[in-house]
Write a protein that holds these residues in place. Sequence first.
Motif, PDB file in Angstrom:
ATOM      1  N   VAL A 149       6.521   2.823   5.978  1.00  0.00           N
ATOM      2  CA  VAL A 149       6.352   3.087   6.236  1.00  0.00           C
ATOM      3  C   VAL A 149       4.417   2.947   6.982  1.00  0.00           C
ATOM      4  N   LEU A 150       3.558   1.531   6.368  1.00  0.00           N
ATOM      5  CA  LEU A 150       3.153   0.815   6.402  1.00  0.00           C
ATOM      6  C   LEU A 150       3.501  -0.158   7.242  1.00  0.00           C
ATOM      7  N   LEU A 175       0.075   2.198  -1.151  1.00  0.00           N
ATOM      8  CA  LEU A 175       0.420   3.553  -0.746  1.00  0.00           C
ATOM      9  C   LEU A 175       0.371   4.770  -1.961  1.00  0.00           C
ATOM     10  N   CYS A 193       0.757   3.635  10.610  1.00  0.00           N
ATOM     11  CA  CYS A 193       1.471   3.709   9.364  1.00  0.00           C
ATOM     12  C   CYS A 193       2.259   5.045   9.911  1.00  0.00           C
ATOM     13  N   TRP A 234       6.214   0.454   1.156  1.00  0.00           N
ATOM     14  CA  TRP A 234       5.580   0.039   2.436  1.00  0.00           C
ATOM     15  C   TRP A 234       6.195  -0.339   3.875  1.00  0.00           C
ATOM     16  N   VAL A 278       0.066   8.982   5.194  1.00  0.00           N
ATOM     17  CA  VAL A 278      -0.429   8.655   3.872  1.00  0.00           C
ATOM     18  C   VAL A 278      -1.772   8.170   3.616  1.00  0.00           C
TER      19      VAL A 278
END
Length: 290
Positions: free
Chosen positions: A122-123, A91, A132, A119, A136
């Motif tokens: 958002v991921l 990221l 996501c 992380w 991002v």
Amino acid sequence: MPHPGWDSFSFDGIGTAWQISTPAPLAPAVRTRLLQAVEEYDVSYSRFRPDSRIAELARAAGTVTLPDHAERLGSVFRTLHRLSGGSMTPLVGGSLEQLGYGADYALVPRGPARPAPPWEDVLHWEGSTVGCSEPVVLDVGAAGKGQLVDLLAETLRADGIAHYLVDGSGDMIHAGPSPLRVGLEHPYDPAQAIGVVELGDRALCASASNRRAWGDGLHHVLDATTGRPVDTVVATWTMAASTLEADALATALFLVEPRLLEEEFEFDWLRVFSDGRAHCSQGFEGALFT
């Protein structure tokens, strides 16, 4: 670097120069498959081209499906993200763009350094599926070139080519009857070497703050928790069975103590610090010049 006495196939891909050395010239069909593998990787992972798969995630929240080898790439990143306390992450792309290293190559900071988003917030990276919860900018450069080196080596082996050197601008893997002598580039003078290693049936990767550097103190190796470039370590080298791991660990050594990495990875290493000190693992098969 070409292997002495072998034929060399040179080309450009993913923004860097490549050389593949083999005892005999590669057939045109093999060369085509190698170039196709490079293009597939670039269109999957490049943050510098708007038609890449991960570029979709920079425009809007959502999910993309990547090639099967994304599972291994994600696993390595996840492990190093954990070991580094979040300092190493895919990221980091937005932090690099904030400092000027974006698709437009402006190389002028947009403002103060910006940490990468966490992380877990958002991921979601599961196997070859990456999603996501907000736009991002992913950057897999800390390990991606190494993985592509491995994929090109797999292509050669699938065609029955057992001896080769795949060299992606210094990130390389060797398979052959005798070791290859490789110079270690001086972190402050690319025309000089600080030592040599004997590379035999292994991967060798390097990372240095003088590569992809711009402005005063600005370079591509960032601590993602702050968004700022690392200024203590200036160069690293790693040797491992796979180029993916060697490449990722060369970056991780800027951010994580080697003893922590050695708990989960089998590799040898060398680190050079900004004050001139150099430390290496006991098994690092190289010699430093005095």
